[in-house]
Write a protein that holds these residues in place. Structure first.
Motif, short mmCIF file in Angstrom:
data_model
loop_
_atom_site.label_atom_id
_atom_site.label_comp_id
_atom_site.label_asym_id
_atom_site.label_seq_id
_atom_site.Cartn_x
_atom_site.Cartn_y
_atom_site.Cartn_z
N LEU A 195 0.83 -1.21 0.00
CA LEU A 195 0.00 0.00 0.00
C LEU A 195 0.87 1.26 0.00
O LEU A 195 0.55 2.23 -0.69
CB LEU A 195 -0.95 0.00 1.20
CG LEU A 195 -2.09 -1.02 1.13
CD1 LEU A 195 -2.87 -1.05 2.44
CD2 LEU A 195 -3.01 -0.74 -0.05
N LEU B 280 2.11 1.80 -3.52
CA LEU B 280 1.08 2.42 -4.37
C LEU B 280 0.95 3.90 -4.05
O LEU B 280 0.81 4.74 -4.97
CB LEU B 280 -0.27 1.71 -4.18
CG LEU B 280 -0.36 0.30 -4.76
CD1 LEU B 280 -1.66 -0.37 -4.30
CD2 LEU B 280 -0.28 0.34 -6.28
N TRP B 281 1.00 4.24 -2.78
CA TRP B 281 0.87 5.64 -2.37
C TRP B 281 2.06 6.44 -2.87
O TRP B 281 1.90 7.55 -3.39
CB TRP B 281 0.77 5.69 -0.85
CG TRP B 281 0.36 7.01 -0.27
CD1 TRP B 281 -0.01 8.15 -0.94
CD2 TRP B 281 0.28 7.33 1.12
NE1 TRP B 281 -0.32 9.15 -0.06
CE2 TRP B 281 -0.14 8.66 1.22
CE3 TRP B 281 0.52 6.61 2.28
CZ2 TRP B 281 -0.31 9.30 2.44
CZ3 TRP B 281 0.35 7.24 3.49
CH2 TRP B 281 -0.07 8.57 3.57
#
Length: 139
Positions: A116, A119-120
């Protein structure tokens, strides 16, 4: 950019895990996580070696915090290394069973939190570029 600062803060906080756990594991060996103080020397050596790699990974991730929007390739490489470790931990789970709480939390970090964050970081990197591909000045 608020999103960039939030990502930097979250990555810095996440870096505390490999720096703390890796550092303690190097110094104390596997005894600090509840294993008998006397284990085979080869296993102790390997545990501390892997812990050194984990500690180094934490150091490498900290170098991504400043200018995180420009560190995409490094961040993705480091993240891929963490995911590979998580997949190896998944093999252990299938082969010998569910690990203790600390190791299960590690698995969640490796296969959940780190992807995550990757992706950020990619999103922050993408939004830091102008339509022509040039970097946009900080606001």
């Amino acid at each position: 950019m608020i999103e960039r600062r939030a990502l930097q803060l979250m990555v810095a906080i996440a870096c505390l895990v490999p720096l703390t756990v890796g550092g303690l594991s190097i110094l104390r060996g596997p005894g600090w996580i509840g294993h008998p103080p006397m284990i085979p020397r080869d296993l102790d050596s390997h545990f501390r070696y892997v812990s050194g790699i984990f500690f180094g990974l934490g150091l490498a991730f900290t170098t991504c915090v400043p200018g995180i929007e420009r560190k995409g390739p490094r961040f993705r490489l480091l993240g891929a290394m963490v995911v590979c470790g998580g997949l190896a931990r998944l093999v252990s789970l299938a082969a010998v069973g569910v690990p203790g709480r600390g190791m299960a939390l590690g698995l969640a970090m490796e296969l959940g939190v780190v992807p995550l964050l990757m992706l950020w970081q990619s999103r922050v990197e993408r939004f830091s570029l102008s339509p022509s591909g040039e970097r946009v000045a900080e606001r």
